[in-house]
Design a protein around this motif. Sequence first.
Motif, PDB file in Angstrom:
ATOM      1  N   ILE A  10      75.841 164.015  11.468  1.00 23.35           N
ATOM      2  CA  ILE A  10      76.068 165.466  11.777  1.00 23.35           C
ATOM      3  C   ILE A  10      78.018 165.496  11.822  1.00 23.35           C
ATOM      4  O   ILE A  10      78.362 164.947  12.203  1.00 23.35           O
ATOM      5  N   ILE A  11      78.387 166.354  11.113  1.00 26.83           N
ATOM      6  CA  ILE A  11      80.046 166.795  11.026  1.00 26.83           C
ATOM      7  C   ILE A  11      80.296 168.168  10.857  1.00 26.83           C
ATOM      8  O   ILE A  11      79.847 168.716  10.924  1.00 26.83           O
ATOM      9  N   VAL A  12      80.745 168.268  12.055  1.00 28.53           N
ATOM     10  CA  VAL A  12      81.616 168.956  13.170  1.00 28.53           C
ATOM     11  C   VAL A  12      82.612 169.526  12.149  1.00 28.53           C
ATOM     12  O   VAL A  12      83.675 168.871  11.973  1.00 28.53           O
ATOM     13  N   ALA A  13      82.617 170.960  11.255  1.00 31.39           N
ATOM     14  CA  ALA A  13      83.310 171.271  11.041  1.00 31.39           C
ATOM     15  C   ALA A  13      83.807 172.639  11.064  1.00 31.39           C
ATOM     16  O   ALA A  13      84.142 172.979  10.014  1.00 31.39           O
ATOM     17  N   ARG A  52      70.446 162.347   5.651  1.00 33.69           N
ATOM     18  CA  ARG A  52      70.409 163.652   5.114  1.00 33.69           C
ATOM     19  C   ARG A  52      72.070 163.471   6.220  1.00 33.69           C
ATOM     20  O   ARG A  52      72.321 162.761   7.373  1.00 33.69           O
ATOM     21  N   VAL A  53      73.133 164.489   5.657  1.00 37.08           N
ATOM     22  CA  VAL A  53      74.012 164.714   5.933  1.00 37.08           C
ATOM     23  C   VAL A  53      73.686 166.423   6.293  1.00 37.08           C
ATOM     24  O   VAL A  53      73.817 167.200   5.335  1.00 37.08           O
ATOM     25  N   ILE A  54      74.953 167.087   7.327  1.00 39.67           N
ATOM     26  CA  ILE A  54      74.041 168.742   7.808  1.00 39.67           C
ATOM     27  C   ILE A  54      76.414 168.291   8.418  1.00 39.67           C
ATOM     28  O   ILE A  54      76.313 167.900   8.878  1.00 39.67           O
ATOM     29  N   VAL A  55      76.551 169.955   8.197  1.00 40.78           N
ATOM     30  CA  VAL A  55      77.337 170.289   8.447  1.00 40.78           C
ATOM     31  C   VAL A  55      77.667 171.040   9.117  1.00 40.78           C
ATOM     32  O   VAL A  55      77.005 172.551   9.041  1.00 40.78           O
ATOM     33  N   ALA A  56      78.236 171.721  10.294  1.00 40.63           N
ATOM     34  CA  ALA A  56      77.877 172.471  11.191  1.00 40.63           C
ATOM     35  C   ALA A  56      80.173 173.044  10.631  1.00 40.63           C
ATOM     36  O   ALA A  56      80.903 173.313  10.975  1.00 40.63           O
TER      37      ALA A  56
END
Length: 390
Positions: A10-13, A52-56
């Motif tokens: 999870i990338i917090v963006a 997997r990668v998810i971006v907020a």
Amino acid sequence: MTEGRSIVAIIVAAGVGARAGLGAPKQYALLGGRAVLAHGYAALASHPRISRVIVAIGPGQEAMAREALAGVAGDPWLIEGGATRRESVMAALAAVEAAGGAEAVLIHDAARPFVPSAVIDRLIDALERHEGAIPALAVADTLVRDEGGAMGDGVPRDGLMRAQTPQAFRFGTILKAHRACPADADVTDDAGLLRLMDIPVALVEGDPMLDKLTYPADFARAEEMLRARMLPRTGNGYDVHRLVAGKPLWLCGVEIAHEAGLSGHSDADVAIHALVDAILGALAEGDIGQHFPPSDPQWKGAASHRFLEFARERVKARAGVIAHVDVTIICEAPKIGPHREAMRARLADLLALPLARVSVKATTTERLGFTGRKEGIAAQAVASLLVPEL
């Protein structure tokens, strides 16, 4: 962690990054030619143990995020975050849960663009024995209190560590912690929630490359770190096409008046094909046939400059730099000399390079072989790149 099990990053963006003074969210600022967000995404997405990668992202940032991730993500998994970091993480965890869950998650701040693979491995390995793990570095500097602009008492630094991200957790544990802890809990990161629940969090060795970008000077420092990690790579390419009557002749993206042209599935620009292979070879990303198979009808008659632009974007996606290219065309006819400068200029334009970093040469085989008999034209190319190794 067990090999092959689901690990999601999870990338917090979703932040605005006001302290960076950029006038726009710092995660979309360019660093080494690509967005800050893209650096971290590429490192996490390419790691073999992350599925997997998810971006907020923040409200209204989808277009910026997609543009930033172009070249490193085909169709990125984006979700809208919240007004706080914790709300953004919770939104991402809920999205992972809705998609079937995971065994573990790594939660990372977009403002930390460089993510060494070794740190990811240490975090995942730590989850074999712990519910959570964070990278940390010992505090080396002397610490003092600020007393109205004057130096106050020193603060003992024994046992003090600088916490970094990504932070790794078993999925069920961090999801439970976010749901169980009050919204106003006095924590600054996800590991703090586990500590509130008396769940130990392991420390693994961090890396100075993981330092956060906060102020304008941090970006200058990051650029220097990126340049320091640039390593040279060299690739070579070779291609041959048959000459046939009644076809246009394209070499280096320039149409040449000649009695015959080159036969191929695309426009058969043998020089560009060799150069594309050289660039892809330097990146260790296969060859032109893998990316543009001749069996695919969409490439029939295609202009070869599209292939070269693709190779250029692959270098950009790796935050690399094309330092120099050298193309040698092997034929008896036509004469290349009168067209050499036009060819150099066209390649320089396609690669977005200064003319001085593009070389085009020609030679013959003294009437020997298929080129000597004017049955075809061959080309070879060498590409020199600088690519950061993190």
